[in-house]
Each structure stands twice: as C-alpha cells, then as structure tokens.
Design a protein around this motif. Structure first.
Motif, mmCIF file in Angstrom:
data_model
loop_
_atom_site.group_PDB
_atom_site.id
_atom_site.type_symbol
_atom_site.label_atom_id
_atom_site.label_comp_id
_atom_site.label_asym_id
_atom_site.label_seq_id
_atom_site.Cartn_x
_atom_site.Cartn_y
_atom_site.Cartn_z
ATOM 1 N N ILE A 1 0.863 -1.177 0.000
ATOM 2 C CA ILE A 1 0.000 0.000 0.000
ATOM 3 C C ILE A 1 0.901 1.229 0.000
ATOM 4 O O ILE A 1 1.972 1.242 0.589
ATOM 5 C CB ILE A 1 -1.029 0.058 1.160
ATOM 6 C CG1 ILE A 1 -0.358 0.039 2.518
ATOM 7 C CG2 ILE A 1 -2.048 -1.046 1.041
ATOM 8 C CD1 ILE A 1 -1.329 0.284 3.665
ATOM 9 N N GLU A 2 0.453 2.226 -0.708
ATOM 10 C CA GLU A 2 1.138 3.514 -0.787
ATOM 11 C C GLU A 2 0.150 4.554 -0.284
ATOM 12 O O GLU A 2 -0.996 4.597 -0.730
ATOM 13 C CB GLU A 2 1.536 3.793 -2.231
ATOM 14 C CG GLU A 2 2.259 5.093 -2.434
ATOM 15 C CD GLU A 2 2.659 5.318 -3.890
ATOM 16 O OE1 GLU A 2 3.057 6.457 -4.198
ATOM 17 O OE2 GLU A 2 2.561 4.383 -4.707
ATOM 18 N N LEU A 3 0.595 5.360 0.649
ATOM 19 C CA LEU A 3 -0.269 6.362 1.264
ATOM 20 C C LEU A 3 0.329 7.749 1.105
ATOM 21 O O LEU A 3 1.546 7.896 1.018
ATOM 22 C CB LEU A 3 -0.444 6.072 2.760
ATOM 23 C CG LEU A 3 -0.982 4.687 3.117
ATOM 24 C CD1 LEU A 3 0.144 3.757 3.478
ATOM 25 C CD2 LEU A 3 -1.975 4.767 4.242
ATOM 26 N N ASN A 4 -0.521 8.766 1.132
ATOM 27 C CA ASN A 4 -0.026 10.136 1.048
ATOM 28 C C ASN A 4 0.093 10.778 2.424
ATOM 29 O O ASN A 4 0.227 11.986 2.535
ATOM 30 C CB ASN A 4 -0.873 10.995 0.099
ATOM 31 C CG ASN A 4 -2.318 11.089 0.515
ATOM 32 O OD1 ASN A 4 -2.682 10.711 1.627
ATOM 33 N ND2 ASN A 4 -3.150 11.594 -0.375
ATOM 34 N N VAL B 1 -0.864 -16.116 0.221
ATOM 35 C CA VAL B 1 -1.893 -15.285 -0.412
ATOM 36 C C VAL B 1 -2.951 -14.815 0.585
ATOM 37 O O VAL B 1 -3.250 -13.621 0.673
ATOM 38 C CB VAL B 1 -2.568 -16.030 -1.588
ATOM 39 C CG1 VAL B 1 -3.714 -15.211 -2.162
ATOM 40 C CG2 VAL B 1 -1.569 -16.349 -2.683
ATOM 41 N N GLY B 2 -3.508 -15.736 1.346
ATOM 42 C CA GLY B 2 -4.572 -15.376 2.289
ATOM 43 C C GLY B 2 -4.107 -14.397 3.348
ATOM 44 O O GLY B 2 -4.821 -13.449 3.692
ATOM 45 N N ALA B 3 -2.908 -14.607 3.864
ATOM 46 C CA ALA B 3 -2.372 -13.720 4.893
ATOM 47 C C ALA B 3 -2.113 -12.327 4.329
ATOM 48 O O ALA B 3 -2.415 -11.320 4.979
ATOM 49 C CB ALA B 3 -1.093 -14.313 5.476
ATOM 50 N N VAL B 4 -1.564 -12.261 3.132
ATOM 51 C CA VAL B 4 -1.293 -10.962 2.514
ATOM 52 C C VAL B 4 -2.599 -10.216 2.256
ATOM 53 O O VAL B 4 -2.697 -9.018 2.521
ATOM 54 C CB VAL B 4 -0.459 -11.120 1.219
ATOM 55 C CG1 VAL B 4 -0.397 -9.815 0.440
ATOM 56 C CG2 VAL B 4 0.949 -11.602 1.561
ATOM 57 N N ILE C 1 -1.602 -6.485 -4.835
ATOM 58 C CA ILE C 1 -1.361 -7.859 -4.404
ATOM 59 C C ILE C 1 -0.813 -8.577 -5.619
ATOM 60 O O ILE C 1 -1.420 -8.566 -6.685
ATOM 61 C CB ILE C 1 -2.639 -8.556 -3.897
ATOM 62 C CG1 ILE C 1 -3.119 -7.923 -2.600
ATOM 63 C CG2 ILE C 1 -2.372 -10.053 -3.699
ATOM 64 C CD1 ILE C 1 -4.364 -8.560 -2.014
ATOM 65 N N LEU C 2 0.363 -9.191 -5.463
ATOM 66 C CA LEU C 2 1.012 -9.893 -6.562
ATOM 67 C C LEU C 2 1.390 -11.295 -6.098
ATOM 68 O O LEU C 2 2.383 -11.478 -5.394
ATOM 69 C CB LEU C 2 2.247 -9.114 -7.019
ATOM 70 C CG LEU C 2 2.967 -9.605 -8.262
ATOM 71 C CD1 LEU C 2 2.047 -9.612 -9.480
ATOM 72 C CD2 LEU C 2 4.185 -8.736 -8.538
ATOM 73 N N PRO C 3 0.578 -12.295 -6.474
ATOM 74 C CA PRO C 3 0.887 -13.667 -6.067
ATOM 75 C C PRO C 3 1.991 -14.275 -6.926
ATOM 76 O O PRO C 3 2.237 -13.831 -8.046
ATOM 77 C CB PRO C 3 -0.439 -14.403 -6.278
ATOM 78 C CG PRO C 3 -1.182 -13.597 -7.277
ATOM 79 C CD PRO C 3 -0.689 -12.182 -7.167
ATOM 80 N N SER C 4 2.647 -15.255 -6.387
ATOM 81 C CA SER C 4 3.663 -16.036 -7.108
ATOM 82 C C SER C 4 4.737 -15.153 -7.737
ATOM 83 O O SER C 4 5.024 -15.252 -8.919
ATOM 84 C CB SER C 4 3.006 -16.899 -8.186
ATOM 85 O OG SER C 4 2.062 -17.760 -7.624
ATOM 86 N N ILE C 5 5.344 -14.313 -6.927
ATOM 87 C CA ILE C 5 6.378 -13.421 -7.446
ATOM 88 C C ILE C 5 7.621 -14.211 -7.859
ATOM 89 O O ILE C 5 7.873 -15.296 -7.354
ATOM 90 C CB ILE C 5 6.775 -12.335 -6.428
ATOM 91 C CG1 ILE C 5 7.332 -12.957 -5.143
ATOM 92 C CG2 ILE C 5 5.617 -11.406 -6.167
ATOM 93 C CD1 ILE C 5 8.023 -11.980 -4.237
ATOM 94 N N HIS C 6 8.384 -13.630 -8.763
ATOM 95 C CA HIS C 6 9.646 -14.227 -9.172
ATOM 96 C C HIS C 6 10.601 -14.213 -7.977
ATOM 97 O O HIS C 6 10.597 -13.279 -7.169
ATOM 98 C CB HIS C 6 10.245 -13.439 -10.342
ATOM 99 C CG HIS C 6 11.402 -14.119 -10.971
ATOM 100 N ND1 HIS C 6 12.667 -14.019 -10.463
ATOM 101 C CD2 HIS C 6 11.479 -14.928 -12.058
ATOM 102 C CE1 HIS C 6 13.490 -14.736 -11.206
ATOM 103 N NE2 HIS C 6 12.794 -15.302 -12.190
ATOM 104 N N ILE D 1 6.964 -2.728 -9.643
ATOM 105 C CA ILE D 1 7.082 -4.081 -9.094
ATOM 106 C C ILE D 1 6.464 -5.094 -10.045
ATOM 107 O O ILE D 1 7.055 -6.142 -10.328
ATOM 108 C CB ILE D 1 6.433 -4.161 -7.698
ATOM 109 C CG1 ILE D 1 7.219 -3.301 -6.698
ATOM 110 C CG2 ILE D 1 6.372 -5.613 -7.221
ATOM 111 C CD1 ILE D 1 6.538 -3.142 -5.358
ATOM 112 N N VAL D 2 5.280 -4.800 -10.556
ATOM 113 C CA VAL D 2 4.611 -5.719 -11.487
ATOM 114 C C VAL D 2 5.442 -5.874 -12.765
ATOM 115 O O VAL D 2 5.613 -6.986 -13.279
ATOM 116 C CB VAL D 2 3.178 -5.236 -11.813
ATOM 117 C CG1 VAL D 2 2.534 -6.097 -12.879
ATOM 118 C CG2 VAL D 2 2.323 -5.232 -10.548
#
Length: 182
Positions: free
Chosen positions: A8-11, A50-53, A73-78, A109-110
């Motif tokens: 998450i990115e916040l201002n 995944v569920g925890a994230v 949310i990015l599952p199965s990252i390299h 990131i993606v």
C-alpha cells in the motif's frame, strides 16, 4: 519459495506507520519495507501466503482509508524480486543492462516481475520512490536478447496503464557503469 507480496502507498506518513502496524498484527506476514518516500508519501510492503497478505492488506487499507494512493497484491512473485527490492542481489559478470522507469511504485514491481518471468535476466535493483521524487525504476542484466525480451514484457505493463516514463537497453556497457549499478 514462491511468495505473494502486498503493497500500500499512502499520502500520509503517520497513517502509513499506523497502517503498517495494523497489517503486521492482522496476519502472519513478513514486513519487507515500511518507509517514507518522496514526495512525503509512505509505502508498506509485505510478503507471505496469499490469504495472509490479503488479510493484512485489508487491515492496512481500513486504517489508511482516504490516504491510500495505490495498492497491490502480486501472487507467485519471481524469486529475485525481494532481493532486488532490498538491494541485496549478486550479479557476477558484466553483461547488457536493461532499465525501466515508472511514475508508479506498484507498476514498477509488477513490471519487474513480468520482466524476470519473461526472460533469463538477473535483477540488479528495484528502487521504490526513495530520493527519486516518488518515481521508481528497475535495473537488470543478461544477454542482449534476454534483456530486450525483458524490457518488452515489463514496459508493456507500464504502457497499458500510462505509468512508463522511459526504458533503455545498453548492449555493451562499460565495466565502470555496470559496477556503479551494483
């Protein structure tokens, strides 16, 4: 181990700190980053199952509410993603360099994940908004053809959402430049 990451990115820096606390209390996740970034924003990056994230991200978004700028949310990252974000990658030989610059941290990131999955490259660094005006970039190396393939895969992500600022393939960098990237 293949992991999922959430961001998450916040201002608001203060709401970012509070959101980070809520996220790591909500689920069994690892806190990768929780930092102020330019220009006066805050990012929280976690990893886990995944569920925890997902649960942690929801908790952070509930706290951050109107201060949320972006989330991911990015599952199965390299496998190289976390080390590249932490700046702890090891690249041996001088090879072609690829670099992509983005207006968005999540997009970077993606795109880095897509690039690493598309070609046999070594990620060097994924810089997320620190001392670069809130932008982000990824650098990597490999054979020229692999770097070009990775650039194509990663830059497509940024083109689709309008967040790609620039990209480059340097086929034969001088050793001094290559070493400065490490």
């Amino acid at each position: 181990m293949i992991r999922t990451i959430g961001l998450i990115e916040l201002n608001s820096i203060v709401k970012g700190i509070e959101s980070a606390d809520a996220m790591i209390k909500a689920a069994e996740v690892d806190l990768i980053l929780a930092n102020a970034i330019c220009p006066g924003k805050y990012i929280v990056l976690i990893s886990g199952d995944v569920g925890a994230v997902k649960a942690a991200l929801e908790a952070g978004k509930e706290v951050g509410k109107q201060y949320i700028v972006d989330d991911l949310i990015l599952p199965s990252i390299h496998a190289q993603i976390i080390n590249a974000i932490n700046g702890s990658t090891q690249v041996g030989e001088v090879n072609a360099i690829g670099a992509m610059e983005f207006f968005s941290i999540a997009t970077c990131i993606v795109a880095a994940d897509a690039a690493a999955k598309a070609a046999a490259i070594n990620l060097i660094e994924i810089r997320l908004g620190f001392a670069i005006g809130g932008k982000s970039f990824v650098t990597f190396s490999g054979d020229v053809s692999e770097v070009k393939e990775a650039i194509e895969a990663g830059s497509t992500i940024g083109k689709q959402n309008g967040m790609l600022l620039a990209k480059v393939v340097i086929p034969a960098p001088r050793k001094e430049l290559f070493e400065k990237l490490l």
